[in-house]
Design a protein around this motif. Structure first.
Motif, mmCIF file in Angstrom:
data_model
loop_
_atom_site.group_PDB
_atom_site.id
_atom_site.type_symbol
_atom_site.label_atom_id
_atom_site.label_comp_id
_atom_site.label_asym_id
_atom_site.label_seq_id
_atom_site.Cartn_x
_atom_site.Cartn_y
_atom_site.Cartn_z
ATOM 1 N N GLU A 95 -24.505 -6.930 -65.087
ATOM 2 C CA GLU A 95 -23.535 -7.455 -64.132
ATOM 3 C C GLU A 95 -24.269 -8.241 -63.051
ATOM 4 O O GLU A 95 -25.204 -7.730 -62.431
ATOM 5 N N ARG A 96 -23.856 -9.457 -62.824
ATOM 6 C CA ARG A 96 -24.477 -10.275 -61.775
ATOM 7 C C ARG A 96 -24.090 -9.699 -60.416
ATOM 8 O O ARG A 96 -22.910 -9.491 -60.136
ATOM 9 N N ILE A 97 -25.100 -9.453 -59.575
ATOM 10 C CA ILE A 97 -24.810 -8.871 -58.266
ATOM 11 C C ILE A 97 -25.235 -9.754 -57.099
ATOM 12 O O ILE A 97 -24.789 -9.527 -55.976
ATOM 13 N N ALA A 98 -26.111 -10.730 -57.335
ATOM 14 C CA ALA A 98 -26.572 -11.537 -56.206
ATOM 15 C C ALA A 98 -27.305 -12.784 -56.683
ATOM 16 O O ALA A 98 -27.677 -12.899 -57.847
ATOM 17 N N THR A 99 -27.522 -13.674 -55.737
ATOM 18 C CA THR A 99 -28.440 -14.793 -55.903
ATOM 19 C C THR A 99 -29.569 -14.540 -54.925
ATOM 20 O O THR A 99 -29.326 -14.262 -53.743
ATOM 21 N N ALA A 100 -30.816 -14.598 -55.408
ATOM 22 C CA ALA A 100 -31.977 -14.298 -54.568
ATOM 23 C C ALA A 100 -32.841 -15.537 -54.382
ATOM 24 O O ALA A 100 -32.989 -16.353 -55.288
ATOM 25 N N PHE A 101 -33.422 -15.629 -53.203
ATOM 26 C CA PHE A 101 -34.358 -16.687 -52.862
ATOM 27 C C PHE A 101 -35.698 -16.025 -52.563
ATOM 28 O O PHE A 101 -35.770 -15.139 -51.715
ATOM 29 N N MET A 102 -36.734 -16.445 -53.274
ATOM 30 C CA MET A 102 -38.063 -15.858 -53.098
ATOM 31 C C MET A 102 -39.054 -16.984 -52.795
ATOM 32 O O MET A 102 -39.135 -17.957 -53.539
ATOM 33 N N LYS A 103 -39.783 -16.834 -51.685
ATOM 34 C CA LYS A 103 -40.780 -17.834 -51.338
ATOM 35 C C LYS A 103 -41.820 -17.228 -50.411
ATOM 36 O O LYS A 103 -41.456 -16.564 -49.425
ATOM 37 N N ASN A 104 -43.091 -17.442 -50.760
ATOM 38 C CA ASN A 104 -44.216 -17.019 -49.922
ATOM 39 C C ASN A 104 -44.131 -15.549 -49.505
ATOM 40 O O ASN A 104 -44.381 -15.208 -48.351
ATOM 41 N N GLY A 105 -43.721 -14.685 -50.414
ATOM 42 C CA GLY A 105 -43.666 -13.255 -50.126
ATOM 43 C C GLY A 105 -42.393 -12.780 -49.454
ATOM 44 O O GLY A 105 -42.239 -11.587 -49.186
ATOM 45 N N GLU A 106 -41.461 -13.671 -49.179
ATOM 46 C CA GLU A 106 -40.196 -13.291 -48.547
ATOM 47 C C GLU A 106 -39.076 -13.270 -49.581
ATOM 48 O O GLU A 106 -39.008 -14.138 -50.444
ATOM 49 N N TYR A 107 -38.183 -12.274 -49.471
ATOM 50 C CA TYR A 107 -37.076 -12.077 -50.400
ATOM 51 C C TYR A 107 -35.774 -12.064 -49.611
ATOM 52 O O TYR A 107 -35.648 -11.341 -48.617
ATOM 53 N N LEU A 108 -34.807 -12.871 -50.037
ATOM 54 C CA LEU A 108 -33.484 -12.921 -49.424
ATOM 55 C C LEU A 108 -32.469 -13.044 -50.547
ATOM 56 O O LEU A 108 -32.597 -13.923 -51.404
ATOM 57 N N ALA A 109 -31.485 -12.149 -50.562
ATOM 58 C CA ALA A 109 -30.455 -12.187 -51.610
ATOM 59 C C ALA A 109 -29.101 -11.897 -50.988
ATOM 60 O O ALA A 109 -29.012 -11.212 -49.970
ATOM 61 N N ALA A 110 -28.044 -12.406 -51.638
ATOM 62 C CA ALA A 110 -26.703 -12.176 -51.109
ATOM 63 C C ALA A 110 -25.658 -12.360 -52.188
ATOM 64 O O ALA A 110 -25.891 -13.015 -53.205
ATOM 65 N N SER A 111 -24.506 -11.748 -51.930
ATOM 66 C CA SER A 111 -23.305 -11.950 -52.739
ATOM 67 C C SER A 111 -22.128 -11.883 -51.772
ATOM 68 O O SER A 111 -22.318 -11.865 -50.562
ATOM 69 N N THR A 112 -20.928 -11.777 -52.290
ATOM 70 C CA THR A 112 -19.763 -11.714 -51.408
ATOM 71 C C THR A 112 -19.623 -10.363 -50.712
ATOM 72 O O THR A 112 -18.867 -10.251 -49.759
ATOM 73 N N GLY A 113 -20.351 -9.344 -51.184
ATOM 74 C CA GLY A 113 -20.194 -8.013 -50.596
ATOM 75 C C GLY A 113 -21.439 -7.413 -49.975
ATOM 76 O O GLY A 113 -21.383 -6.333 -49.393
ATOM 77 N N HIS A 114 -22.572 -8.105 -50.055
ATOM 78 C CA HIS A 114 -23.792 -7.545 -49.460
ATOM 79 C C HIS A 114 -24.849 -8.629 -49.270
ATOM 80 O O HIS A 114 -24.729 -9.731 -49.804
ATOM 81 N N TYR A 115 -25.871 -8.280 -48.496
ATOM 82 C CA TYR A 115 -27.050 -9.135 -48.425
ATOM 83 C C TYR A 115 -28.288 -8.257 -48.350
ATOM 84 O O TYR A 115 -28.224 -7.093 -47.953
ATOM 85 N N SER A 116 -29.421 -8.811 -48.775
ATOM 86 C CA SER A 116 -30.694 -8.098 -48.794
ATOM 87 C C SER A 116 -31.764 -8.975 -48.170
ATOM 88 O O SER A 116 -31.830 -10.174 -48.444
ATOM 89 N N VAL A 117 -32.615 -8.362 -47.356
ATOM 90 C CA VAL A 117 -33.720 -9.057 -46.727
ATOM 91 C C VAL A 117 -34.965 -8.203 -46.929
ATOM 92 O O VAL A 117 -34.942 -6.998 -46.671
ATOM 93 N N GLY A 118 -36.047 -8.830 -47.414
ATOM 94 C CA GLY A 118 -37.257 -8.052 -47.626
ATOM 95 C C GLY A 118 -38.452 -8.909 -47.964
ATOM 96 O O GLY A 118 -38.508 -10.104 -47.639
ATOM 97 N N THR A 119 -39.385 -8.271 -48.651
ATOM 98 C CA THR A 119 -40.627 -8.936 -49.034
ATOM 99 C C THR A 119 -40.919 -8.628 -50.494
ATOM 100 O O THR A 119 -40.325 -7.730 -51.086
ATOM 101 N N TYR A 120 -41.867 -9.393 -51.060
ATOM 102 C CA TYR A 120 -42.320 -9.087 -52.414
ATOM 103 C C TYR A 120 -43.812 -9.339 -52.511
ATOM 104 O O TYR A 120 -44.386 -10.115 -51.738
ATOM 105 N N THR A 121 -44.414 -8.647 -53.473
ATOM 106 C CA THR A 121 -45.811 -8.879 -53.806
ATOM 107 C C THR A 121 -45.897 -9.096 -55.305
ATOM 108 O O THR A 121 -45.075 -8.579 -56.059
ATOM 109 N N GLN A 122 -46.883 -9.872 -55.704
ATOM 110 C CA GLN A 122 -47.102 -10.118 -57.126
ATOM 111 C C GLN A 122 -48.579 -9.959 -57.417
ATOM 112 O O GLN A 122 -49.431 -10.519 -56.728
ATOM 113 N N HIS A 123 -48.884 -9.147 -58.428
ATOM 114 C CA HIS A 123 -50.246 -8.968 -58.922
ATOM 115 C C HIS A 123 -50.195 -9.183 -60.423
ATOM 116 O O HIS A 123 -49.677 -8.326 -61.146
ATOM 117 N N GLY A 124 -50.645 -10.348 -60.872
ATOM 118 C CA GLY A 124 -50.535 -10.682 -62.289
ATOM 119 C C GLY A 124 -49.071 -10.800 -62.667
ATOM 120 O O GLY A 124 -48.311 -11.528 -62.033
#
Length: 124
Positions: A36-65
């Motif tokens: 089930e699709r729950i959001a559209t997320a934007f990821m750039k330079n370690g920052e994470y932002l996602a939203a839909s009509t009922g919620h939003y998310s703000v955070g960070t991400y790391t990638q190792h390999g």
């Protein structure tokens, strides 16, 4: 010796490795009738932002390999949905751990500090 003696494509290679998960992603979770699709997320330079009509998310991400870990605060502002076995939570902190292959990330999402109620997640 020439000043610019680095290989011609080295800058491109480094950019591809470092920016593998930067971009716009469709976020889906496993639900009763499939993904089930729950959001559209934007990821750039370690920052994470996602939203839909009922919620939003703000955070960070790391990638190792191929391993990606997203840590995000989620705020539900519409009708509350049961998430991770809880229906009374407007705010929560989630951890998403996934593997990235080409243009797909697959893994599991859970409430921070809880191992119960992990849910499959896919970002495309």
């Amino acid at each position: 010796m020439q000043e610019n003696s680095r290989p011609k494509d080295s800058g491109i290679f480094i950019q591809e490795v470092m920016m593998k998960c930067d971009g716009v992603w469709k976020v889906e979770i496993a639900a009763a009738y499939g993904m089930e699709r729950i959001a559209t997320a934007f990821m750039k330079n370690g920052e994470y932002l996602a939203a839909s009509t009922g919620h939003y998310s703000v955070g960070t991400y790391t990638q190792h390999g191929d391993d990606v870990v997203i840590s995000a605060d989620v705020k539900q502002y519409a009708d509350l949905r049961t998430v991770f076995g809880l229906k009374t939570t407007r705010k929560m902190h989630v951890i998403i751990k996934c593997k990235i292959k080409k243009d797909v990330m697959k893994g599991k999402v859970r409430l921070d500090g809880k191992k119960k109620h992990e849910v499959m997640v896919k970002l495309t």
